[in-house]
Write a protein that holds these residues in place. Sequence first.
Motif, short mmCIF file in Angstrom:
data_model
loop_
_atom_site.label_atom_id
_atom_site.label_comp_id
_atom_site.label_asym_id
_atom_site.label_seq_id
_atom_site.Cartn_x
_atom_site.Cartn_y
_atom_site.Cartn_z
N TYR A 1 18.06 77.89 31.36
CA TYR A 1 17.81 76.88 30.33
C TYR A 1 18.74 77.10 29.15
CZ TYR A 1 13.51 75.63 32.76
OH TYR A 1 12.60 75.20 33.71
N GLU B 1 9.54 72.78 31.79
CA GLU B 1 9.93 71.56 32.49
C GLU B 1 9.27 70.33 31.86
OE1 GLU B 1 12.12 70.87 35.21
OE2 GLU B 1 12.80 72.77 34.41
N SER C 1 6.07 78.74 25.10
CA SER C 1 6.15 77.33 25.45
C SER C 1 4.72 76.78 25.36
CB SER C 1 6.73 77.14 26.86
OG SER C 1 6.03 77.96 27.78
N HIS D 1 20.33 71.40 28.45
CA HIS D 1 20.87 71.47 29.81
C HIS D 1 20.11 72.52 30.59
CE1 HIS D 1 23.62 71.34 33.15
NE2 HIS D 1 23.97 72.61 32.99
N LYS D 2 20.01 72.31 31.88
CA LYS D 2 19.41 73.34 32.74
C LYS D 2 20.12 73.29 34.08
CE LYS D 2 15.68 70.12 33.83
NZ LYS D 2 14.28 69.76 33.64
N SER E 1 7.90 70.11 28.67
CA SER E 1 8.10 69.90 27.23
C SER E 1 9.57 69.87 26.82
CB SER E 1 7.41 71.02 26.46
OG SER E 1 8.06 72.26 26.71
N GLY E 2 10.43 70.56 27.58
CA GLY E 2 11.85 70.63 27.21
C GLY E 2 12.08 71.43 25.94
N GLU E 3 11.17 72.34 25.63
CA GLU E 3 11.28 73.13 24.40
C GLU E 3 10.75 74.54 24.61
OE1 GLU E 3 10.28 69.67 21.10
OE2 GLU E 3 8.79 71.17 21.60
N ARG F 1 15.62 73.56 21.79
CA ARG F 1 15.42 72.31 22.54
C ARG F 1 16.35 72.34 23.75
NH1 ARG F 1 17.54 67.44 19.20
NH2 ARG F 1 19.48 68.35 19.92
N VAL F 2 15.80 72.16 24.93
CA VAL F 2 16.61 72.27 26.15
C VAL F 2 17.57 71.08 26.23
CG1 VAL F 2 16.59 72.33 28.68
CG2 VAL F 2 14.81 73.54 27.38
N GLY G 1 19.04 76.33 25.57
CA GLY G 1 18.23 75.84 24.47
C GLY G 1 19.04 75.76 23.19
#
Length: 174
Positions: free
Chosen positions: A158, A68, A27, A131-132, A70-72, A128-129, A160
């Motif tokens: 996560y 959290e 990340s 949902h979490k 970057s969401g990636e 790419r996130v 992804g």
Amino acid sequence: MQKLEVGYTEYMKETLNALNSGLLLVSADKEGRPNVMTIGWGSIGVIWGRPMFVVMVRPSRFTYGLIEQSGEFTVNLPPRELAETVAFCGSVSGRDCDKFRERGLTSVAARSVKSPLIEECLVHYECRVVHKNDVLPKELFTDIVSEFYPSGDFHRVYFGQITSVSASPEISGK
Ligand SMILES: Cc1cc2nc3c(=O)[nH]c(=O)nc-3n(C[C@H](O)[C@H](O)[C@H](O)COP(=O)(O)O)c2cc1C
């Protein structure tokens, strides 16, 4: 070495088998500085009709804050020769050390996300996130809670979405 884009199921068996020893999750922060951590739990499948790499990261990890923000993330399948590096990245935090520099890893740009890939690895999943959620102690078998969460720090899960998968041509010989 030139990496070729492949389907997400192409090296699924090799990738899931490698969870026994560890995969490398990368990340990056807002400035693009990458961090790598070892993961031993995860799953590849189809959810919401999309290819998905599900990973579990405890809030205490430096990686947690980076995902959290970057969401990636990317997940990289290391060759056997990187076993010591895998152990290192699973015991030292990016808060205290630049693990890429310390272990001589090369970060290369991904095709579809800002988190980079590890050049020395064999297969790369770009995620790419979408949902979490958090592991809920009251919904978990009590024996799992006592075995894996004696001090809390319940994982965040996560989901992804896999946006690209690439592989080194040499993997077929591994
Ligand atoms: C084989 C192995 C598998 C691991 N799997 C996970 C995992 O799935 N989730 C997790 O939160 N930590 C896992 N860890 C622990 C992290 O890799 C370790 O705490 C790491 O230092 C975190 O790095 P960071 O603080 O730079 O994010 C694992 C460690 C090892 C050695």
